[in-house]
Every structure is written in structure tokens, then in C-alpha cells.
Write a protein that holds these residues in place. Structure first.
Motif, PDB file in Angstrom:
ATOM      1  N   ARG A 347       0.711  -1.330  -0.225  1.00 28.70           N
ATOM      2  CA  ARG A 347       0.053   0.056   0.158  1.00 28.70           C
ATOM      3  C   ARG A 347       0.806   1.320   0.070  1.00 28.70           C
ATOM      4  N   ARG A 348       0.558   2.251  -0.983  1.00 23.33           N
ATOM      5  CA  ARG A 348       1.318   3.494  -0.698  1.00 23.33           C
ATOM      6  C   ARG A 348       1.057   4.236   0.163  1.00 23.33           C
ATOM      7  N   PRO A 349       2.150   4.803   0.794  1.00 25.76           N
ATOM      8  CA  PRO A 349       1.791   5.883   1.981  1.00 25.76           C
ATOM      9  C   PRO A 349       1.367   7.061   1.226  1.00 25.76           C
ATOM     10  N   SER A 350       1.148   8.152   2.116  1.00 28.30           N
ATOM     11  CA  SER A 350       0.594   9.526   1.704  1.00 28.30           C
ATOM     12  C   SER A 350       1.671  10.126   0.730  1.00 28.30           C
ATOM     13  N   PRO A 351       0.919  10.913  -0.184  1.00 28.44           N
ATOM     14  CA  PRO A 351       1.905  11.510  -1.027  1.00 28.44           C
ATOM     15  C   PRO A 351       3.097  12.424  -0.629  1.00 28.44           C
ATOM     16  N   PHE A 352       2.720  13.014   0.650  1.00 30.93           N
ATOM     17  CA  PHE A 352       3.802  13.777   1.508  1.00 30.93           C
ATOM     18  C   PHE A 352       4.900  12.980   1.886  1.00 30.93           C
ATOM     19  N   MET A 353       4.481  11.686   2.585  1.00 30.49           N
ATOM     20  CA  MET A 353       5.610  10.689   2.972  1.00 30.49           C
ATOM     21  C   MET A 353       6.462  10.436   1.849  1.00 30.49           C
ATOM     22  N   GLU A 354       5.652   9.996   0.668  1.00 29.73           N
ATOM     23  CA  GLU A 354       6.443   9.406  -0.521  1.00 29.73           C
ATOM     24  C   GLU A 354       7.579  10.657  -1.116  1.00 29.73           C
ATOM     25  N   PHE A 355       6.942  11.913  -1.107  1.00 29.61           N
ATOM     26  CA  PHE A 355       7.722  12.829  -1.633  1.00 29.61           C
ATOM     27  C   PHE A 355       8.895  13.172  -0.898  1.00 29.61           C
TER      28      PHE A 355
END
Length: 387
Positions: A347-355
Motif C-alpha cells: 500500500r502506498r503511503p501518503s503522497p507527502f511521505m512518498e515525496f
């Protein structure tokens, strides 16, 4: 080139005991350790004044001018010894600031630091319940509190910490205005292994500072074993700063749990974090007052550790995003530190965490394998450590 490192902090936080034990493990004999109080006693004796651990606070408050003169001469002597020394590292230890009764005692002034010219300042801290226990087990200090544990308020202890840190910040700011640059002020918890302290003091070039970020609350015991194993692996290559090395949060968490079960409860029972056995009963109102300060200190402390680090390693072995971890990653992004994220879920994390988690030098990726992440950090160390 000689380096002067000021080791300071609030009283009764175990600073000198911790440093003394750590330095027993030091190799090479490239350092000198100056305990300012030893010099104060020596100068006082020459002036016909007997200064002891028991009377120093009362003496300093009631004879302020003479105490200032004695302290200034103590720093003069230390500076002279540093100038004559052939050692590389010069560790100077003294409390920062201490309020007692109607007065306060300064461990050092701006003029003392201008003379000392510290390259780094390390504020050595312990959690508040350990400080409270240390007072109870110290006959001289326990007597100051009327030999009654009820008189030792957590609010008092967190304000000791607040005063000590603010005094350091204020004086370092004054030094900078004078053109004297201090590389950093670091808030260092004494639950760090002694080897980490030695790496910090002596091996910063070989083992650059990094911060270990991880969700800290609400997990099973196995999770914390995983974090500790990851920390040990990182420590082979870096000087790893761990927010868990100063853990007051469990006091807050225990308070929240017990109040949720019984909203009318007046006494909070807390097992000591280290031995898990000794139980202390604390006044609910005292914990509530201390908690407001502790919560702010926790955030400021963690951001301080991020700010002095060259990189942060995020161990996010939890699918739910931690607000604290995201905030630390954002702070690291602001200070241009490298960010490495271990997130082993499909599952992908939040876009902020990914960024934020992709702000590492070359791979621009999150890591599903923690060993691969450590290898990448080691391979890219020369790039981000010099940034």
C-alpha cells in the motif's frame, strides 16, 4: 586543530556520571576533561572560601559577586590549560543555569563562553522521572526537598530543563553576534549507548550524524525490538541520534490511559521505564501541568536532533502514517538533509511521505528492504555528509 566542546545542561541529569563512564571506553588519549566545579573549589579555597556540593547553591545566591569572580577565574584557568595542551579534544562540563528558591545560579556567562570559544555545545539530558529518582536517592538533594518525594514536582524538573536550554540558546546567539560561530547545540539524551557519545565527540568525520525517525507509540514489543536491531545496524556506520534516548512520553501516555479509565483519578501510578518494576505515585495536577511543557519540549528536541543531522533514516514499519515522522521528514527537507525511508508495504503511503522519502542523493526511491537502504546510505555517505 584543537576543539573545545561544552557539555552542559540542567542539574541532576546525570551528565558527569554518564560522561565519566563513556570516557573510560575512549581510546587514544586525545582528550582532556575539565569539570568546572573542581576549578571553582580550587579557586574558592585559595580565597579562603570552602565551596562544597552541599553549600554551593546557597553560597552562589547569597554571595553573587564573589561567586562570579570565582567562576570567571575557573574559566580563565581552564582556557590557559587548553592553550598549553597538546591534546585535540577539550571537554568542559558545567551546569547551564539553575533556579533555586528566590535566586538563580549561572553556570557560565557570555564572557565565559567568549573566553572558552566552544566549537560545539552538547546539552546532556535525562528523562524527568529518572531525575526525580536521582534526587530521592541523593541525601543532600533529598534534604533540600524536605525529605519528602511529594515536594519534587515534575513541573519543577521540566522547568529546570527549559531554563537550562534557553540559557544556552541565548548565549550562543550572543556569541554569533560577536562573530564566534558554534557549529551546533545538540540536545543529547543519556539513554544513548556510551559508544554513540564517543562517536559524537571523537568520530564525527568518519561516522556522520544521522537521526533515526520512527513511529514511537502504540506498538507491540516486537516492533521496538525491530527498531533496536535497525538502530544497531546503522550505528556500525554512523553516529545515530535516537529520540527514544530521552523518553518522557511514556509518562504522558500512562497518564492518558489511567485518566481515560477513571476520569476522577487523583493519583497516577507509573512504572519506571528502565526497570519496569518500581512504581511511583504522582499527583495528577502536577503531571497535567508538566505535560503541557513536556509535549512542546519533545517536539523542539526532536527537531533539534534533525537540524544537526546530515541525514535522517526513517524506519516506518507501520502502515498508518505517523504525524511525528512526517513532521521530522519535513524538517529534514527544510534543512536540506538527505532522507531515506524504509516502508515495506504494498500500500502506498501518503503522497507527502512518498515525496519526502525520496529526497536521497541518487536513488530517489523508498526502500522495502532495510539492509538495502543502509547499503545505499553508506555508498552515498560522502555525498550527503559533506553537504
Amino acid at each position: 586543530m584543537k576543539e573545545v566542546i561544552l557539555l552542559t545542561g540542567p542539574p541532576l541529569n546525570g551528565r558527569d556520571e554518564y560522561i565519566t563512564e563513556a570516557l573510560k571506553l575512549a581510546e587514544g588519549g586525545s582528550h582532556v576533561y575539565y569539570h568546572v566545579f573542581d576549578y571553582i573549589r580550587e579557586v574558592g579555597k585559595e580565597l579562603g572560601v570552602k565551596i562544597t556540593r552541599k553549600n554551593v547553591l546557597d553560597f552562589a545566591i547569597s554571595h553573587q559577586d564573589l561567586m562570579n569572580e570565582i567562576r570567571d577565574e575557573a574559566f580563565n584557568r581552564i582556557r590557559n590549560e587548553i592553550d598549553e595542551s597538546d591534546k585535540k579534544y577539550h571537554l568542559v562540563s558545567t551546569p547551564s543555569l539553575f533556579r533555586w528558591g528566590s535566586g538563580s545560579v549561572l553556570g557560565f556567562t557570555t564572557s565565559n563562553l567568549k573566553l572558552l570559544r566552544p566549537n560545539r555545545v552538547v546539552v546532556v539530558l535525562d528523562d524527568v522521572l529518572s531525575v526525580r529518582r536521582r534526587i530521592i536517592n541523593d541525601p543532600e538533594w533529598f534534604e533540600r526537598f524536605g525529605k519528602d518525594p511529594e515536594n519534587i514536582k515534575l513541573t519543577t524538573l521540566v522547568m529546570w530543563r527549559e531554563d537550562a536550554i534557553n540559557h544556552v540558546k541565548t548565549l550562543v546567539h550572543e556569541l554569533k553576534k560577536e562573530g564566534l560561530e558554534v557549529r551546533y547545540v545538540l540536545q543529547f539524551g543519556i539513554r544513548h549507548p556510551h559508544e554513540v557519545f564517543l562517536n559524537l565527540i571523537f568520530r564525527e568525520n568518519e561516522k556522520p550524524l544521522i537521526y533515526l525517525s520512527y513511529p514511537m507509540t502504540g506498538h507491540e514489543e516486537e516492533y521496538y525490538h525491530r527498531v533496536r536491531d535497525f538502530y544497531d545496524k546503522l550505528n556500525e556506520h554512523f553516529t545515530v541520534l535516537d529520540p527514544g534516548a530521552l523518553d518522557d512520553w511514556w509518562v504522558v501516555a500512562e497518564y492518558d490511559n489511567q485518566v481515560a479509565k477513571d476520569p476522577s483519578i487523583r493519583r497516577i501510578k507509573i512504572k519506571h521505564l528502565l526497570d519496569g518494576e518500581e512504581v511511583e505515585e504522582l499527583d495528577r495536577e502536577d503531571i497535567e501541568q508538566a505535560t503541557d511543557i513536556l509535549r512542546r519540549q519533545l517536539v523542539e528536541r526532536d527537531f533539534n536532533l534533525v537540524d544537526v543531522s546530515k541525514a535522517i533514516a526513517v524506519y516506518h514499519y507501520a502502515e498508518e502514517v505517523s504525524a511525528g515522522v512526517i513532521s521530522e521528514m519535513a524538517e529534514a527537507y527544510r534543512t536540506l538533509a538527505a532522507i531515506y525511508l524504509y516502508y515495506p508495504f504494498e500500500r502506498r503511503p501518503s503522497p507527502f511521505m512518498e515525496f519526502y522519502g525520496m529526497q536521497n542523493p541518487s536513488r530517489r526511491t523508498m526502500f522495502k528492504d532495510k539492509d538495502e537502504m543502509i547499503r545505499a546510505m553508506v555508498e552515498e555517505k560522502d555525498y550527503w555528509a559533506k553537504a
